[in-house]
Design a protein around this motif. Structure first.
Motif, mmCIF file in Angstrom:
data_model
loop_
_atom_site.group_PDB
_atom_site.id
_atom_site.type_symbol
_atom_site.label_atom_id
_atom_site.label_comp_id
_atom_site.label_asym_id
_atom_site.label_seq_id
_atom_site.Cartn_x
_atom_site.Cartn_y
_atom_site.Cartn_z
ATOM 1 N N LEU A 157 -9.194 -11.679 9.347
ATOM 2 C CA LEU A 157 -8.479 -10.903 10.192
ATOM 3 C C LEU A 157 -6.910 -11.537 10.685
ATOM 4 C CD1 LEU A 157 -11.446 -10.019 12.696
ATOM 5 C CD2 LEU A 157 -10.297 -8.491 11.407
ATOM 6 N N PRO A 158 -5.977 -10.676 10.932
ATOM 7 C CA PRO A 158 -4.834 -11.259 11.590
ATOM 8 C C PRO A 158 -4.832 -11.631 12.624
ATOM 9 C CG PRO A 158 -4.802 -9.096 11.254
ATOM 10 C CD PRO A 158 -6.162 -9.159 10.741
ATOM 11 N N GLU A 159 -4.102 -13.011 13.341
ATOM 12 C CA GLU A 159 -4.167 -13.504 14.504
ATOM 13 C C GLU A 159 -3.363 -12.542 15.302
ATOM 14 O OE1 GLU A 159 -5.492 -16.259 16.147
ATOM 15 O OE2 GLU A 159 -6.818 -16.085 14.352
ATOM 16 N N PRO A 160 -3.625 -12.643 16.680
ATOM 17 C CA PRO A 160 -2.912 -11.751 17.528
ATOM 18 C C PRO A 160 -1.417 -12.062 17.480
ATOM 19 C CG PRO A 160 -4.810 -12.466 18.740
ATOM 20 C CD PRO A 160 -4.645 -13.340 17.403
ATOM 21 N N GLU A 161 -0.627 -10.871 17.779
ATOM 22 C CA GLU A 161 0.838 -11.109 17.701
ATOM 23 C C GLU A 161 1.444 -12.153 18.877
ATOM 24 O OE1 GLU A 161 2.706 -7.301 18.142
ATOM 25 O OE2 GLU A 161 2.031 -6.664 15.964
ATOM 26 N N GLY A 162 0.663 -11.764 20.066
ATOM 27 C CA GLY A 162 1.191 -12.861 21.128
ATOM 28 C C GLY A 162 -0.075 -13.494 21.729
ATOM 29 N N GLU A 163 -0.193 -13.867 23.012
ATOM 30 C CA GLU A 163 -1.183 -15.002 23.576
ATOM 31 C C GLU A 163 -2.347 -14.229 23.831
ATOM 32 O OE1 GLU A 163 -1.503 -18.121 27.146
ATOM 33 O OE2 GLU A 163 0.276 -17.148 26.737
ATOM 34 N N ALA A 164 -3.394 -14.672 23.487
ATOM 35 C CA ALA A 164 -4.725 -14.177 23.752
ATOM 36 C C ALA A 164 -5.532 -14.910 24.800
ATOM 37 C CB ALA A 164 -5.532 -13.912 22.556
ATOM 38 N N ALA A 165 -5.958 -14.009 25.706
ATOM 39 C CA ALA A 165 -6.839 -14.821 26.802
ATOM 40 C C ALA A 165 -8.176 -15.389 25.936
ATOM 41 C CB ALA A 165 -7.339 -13.869 28.104
ATOM 42 N N ARG A 166 -8.435 -16.523 26.793
ATOM 43 C CA ARG A 166 -9.906 -16.854 25.812
ATOM 44 C C ARG A 166 -10.781 -17.138 26.953
ATOM 45 N NH1 ARG A 166 -12.165 -21.691 23.961
ATOM 46 N NH2 ARG A 166 -13.072 -21.768 21.813
ATOM 47 N N LEU A 194 -25.729 -14.264 22.563
ATOM 48 C CA LEU A 194 -26.875 -14.801 23.063
ATOM 49 C C LEU A 194 -28.286 -14.845 22.480
ATOM 50 C CD1 LEU A 194 -25.640 -14.373 26.926
ATOM 51 C CD2 LEU A 194 -25.030 -16.166 25.330
ATOM 52 N N SER A 195 -28.479 -13.520 21.960
ATOM 53 C CA SER A 195 -29.942 -13.430 21.461
ATOM 54 C C SER A 195 -29.721 -13.579 20.038
ATOM 55 C CB SER A 195 -30.367 -11.693 21.481
ATOM 56 O OG SER A 195 -30.327 -11.558 23.108
ATOM 57 N N HIS A 196 -28.942 -13.426 19.132
ATOM 58 C CA HIS A 196 -28.849 -13.231 17.802
ATOM 59 C C HIS A 196 -27.710 -14.312 17.084
ATOM 60 C CE1 HIS A 196 -31.741 -10.201 18.146
ATOM 61 N NE2 HIS A 196 -30.636 -9.241 18.666
ATOM 62 N N GLY A 197 -27.002 -14.646 18.025
ATOM 63 C CA GLY A 197 -25.555 -15.521 17.599
ATOM 64 C C GLY A 197 -25.694 -16.969 17.765
ATOM 65 N N GLY A 198 -26.749 -17.546 18.022
ATOM 66 C CA GLY A 198 -26.775 -19.075 18.366
ATOM 67 C C GLY A 198 -26.596 -19.591 19.615
ATOM 68 N N GLY A 199 -26.617 -18.315 20.643
ATOM 69 C CA GLY A 199 -26.626 -18.579 22.315
ATOM 70 C C GLY A 199 -25.462 -18.818 22.804
ATOM 71 N N LYS A 200 -24.481 -18.610 21.935
ATOM 72 C CA LYS A 200 -22.956 -19.018 22.615
ATOM 73 C C LYS A 200 -22.010 -18.238 21.688
ATOM 74 C CE LYS A 200 -22.298 -23.280 19.901
ATOM 75 N NZ LYS A 200 -21.879 -24.669 19.972
ATOM 76 N N GLY A 201 -20.997 -18.132 22.400
ATOM 77 C CA GLY A 201 -19.770 -17.428 21.590
ATOM 78 C C GLY A 201 -18.396 -17.433 22.390
ATOM 79 N N THR A 202 -17.333 -16.900 22.032
ATOM 80 C CA THR A 202 -16.141 -16.888 22.266
ATOM 81 C C THR A 202 -15.516 -15.550 22.355
ATOM 82 O OG1 THR A 202 -15.676 -19.289 21.338
ATOM 83 C CG2 THR A 202 -13.840 -17.901 22.083
ATOM 84 N N LEU A 203 -15.092 -15.104 23.607
ATOM 85 C CA LEU A 203 -14.418 -13.907 23.622
ATOM 86 C C LEU A 203 -12.873 -14.219 24.033
ATOM 87 C CD1 LEU A 203 -14.017 -10.850 24.932
ATOM 88 C CD2 LEU A 203 -14.448 -11.804 26.993
ATOM 89 N N ARG A 204 -11.901 -13.401 23.198
ATOM 90 C CA ARG A 204 -10.777 -13.084 23.032
ATOM 91 C C ARG A 204 -10.199 -11.775 23.508
ATOM 92 N NH1 ARG A 204 -7.227 -16.037 18.678
ATOM 93 N NH2 ARG A 204 -8.368 -14.414 17.115
#
Length: 318
Positions: free
Chosen positions: A185-194, A238-248
């Motif tokens: 996937l292409p990276e965002p054009e500007g800054e992303a909140a994380r 949390l249920s199927h992805g290893g119990g953690k993740g990242t939101l941008r």
């Protein structure tokens, strides 16, 4: 004369691509398929972009009343919604083989939309395997890029082209095509909140997404939709992805003005049809959250590898 696809044999699924060059050829090919289907007493669904819908209705005259019509620019805005609609129509007519026209790719689609629609075209073959039905998919050879037409040859077992209805030598297994759609996937054009999250942090994910969305041009109802979609995706992490993740989170401009939420985790998508088929009332897991996400968002980009899973959720503000 454009040949019509042969009727589906018992337990057989027929999925041809119709390559057309102009509107008269389109109306002749698709209109002929619809008339033949109506004459056979088959239930017919036509899901194509609005302008083509109008041309076909006009050409069919009184026969148009026997067809179920759907504007694909609305149904297929998010390609992940299309498959369930086609299956729902077929399920309404289990005693008769459904005949469907589906045009999920047309000139003007964004590259991201085309890629997810290509994945949809491949997965149709899995979802309808062993089912007696026919889905005809028109492709504009003048308006679509050569790479798109090449993928159509890979996702359709047969082709109607240059007056012939023949097997496609390039036809490829759905799993392989779907894997080929998992491009970076292409990276965002500007800054992303994380925002990173783990077990016990689902409420914080929702609060963070809600606070961020208040600063965007999303209407209040669509802000709520975004937060709900993000919450479902994070719950899957949390249920199927290893119990953690990242939101941008970030905003977009240009041809697609809106907001994007990306959820990345260490999960694995065991069923590529998850979220694309309507879950039954008896289903307790395995796609209900993804189904809801597809219904809420204007576009869902899916990237699945052996070690990671990414959902990129788009909502338009215009």
């Amino acid at each position: 004369m454009i040949p019509l696809p042969a009727p589906a044999a018992h337990g057989a699924f027929v999925h041809p691509a119709l390559f057309y060059r102009d509107l008269p050829e389109y109306v002749a090919g698709v209109g002929g398929f619809v008339r033949d289907s109506l004459s056979a007493g088959a239930p017919v669904l036509v899901a194509v972009p609005g302008p083509h819908l109008d041309s076909l209705r006009e050409s069919l005259g009184a026969d148009a009343a026997g067809v179920t019509w759907t504007d694909m620019t609305e149904l297929g805005r998010n390609p992940g919604r299309i498959l369930a609609a086609l299956q729902d129509f077929a399920d309404l007519h289990v005693s008769r083989p459904a005949r469907i026209v589906g045009e999920p790719i047309w000139p003007g689609r964004s590259p991201a939309e085309v890629l997810e629609a290509t994945r949809h075209e491949a997965l149709i073959n899995t979802a309808f395997s062993g089912r007696q039905a026919t889905i005809l998919c028109p492709y504009d050879v003048q308006g679509l890029a050569p790479a798109v037409l090449a993928d159509a040859r890979r996702t359709h077992p047969t082709l109607i082209e240059d007056g012939q209805d023949l097997p496609s030598p390039a036809y490829t297994d759905a799993a392989r095509v779907s894997a080929d759609c998992d491009r970076p996937l292409p990276e965002p054009e500007g800054e992303a909140a994380r925002f990173a999250y783990a077990h016990g942090g689902l409420a914080e994910v929702r609060e963070y997404a809600e606070a961020w969305a208040r600063g965007t041009a999303l209407a209040p109802a669509r802000r709520s939709d975004l937060v709900l979609a993000v919450s479902e995706a994070a719950a899957n992490s949390l249920s199927h992805g290893g119990g953690k993740g990242t939101l941008r989170l970030w905003t977009t401009s240009g041809a697609r003005v809106g907001v994007v939420a990306e959820i990345h985790d260490g999960g694995h998508l065991a069923d590529p049809l998850a979220g694309r088929r309507r879950p039954s009332l008896a289903t307790t897991n395995g796609g209900r959250g993804l189904w809801m996400i597809h219904q809420l968002c204007d576009l869902v980009e899916v990237r699945a590898t052996d070690t990671a899973f990414t959902l990129r959720l788009h909502m338009a503000t215009t």
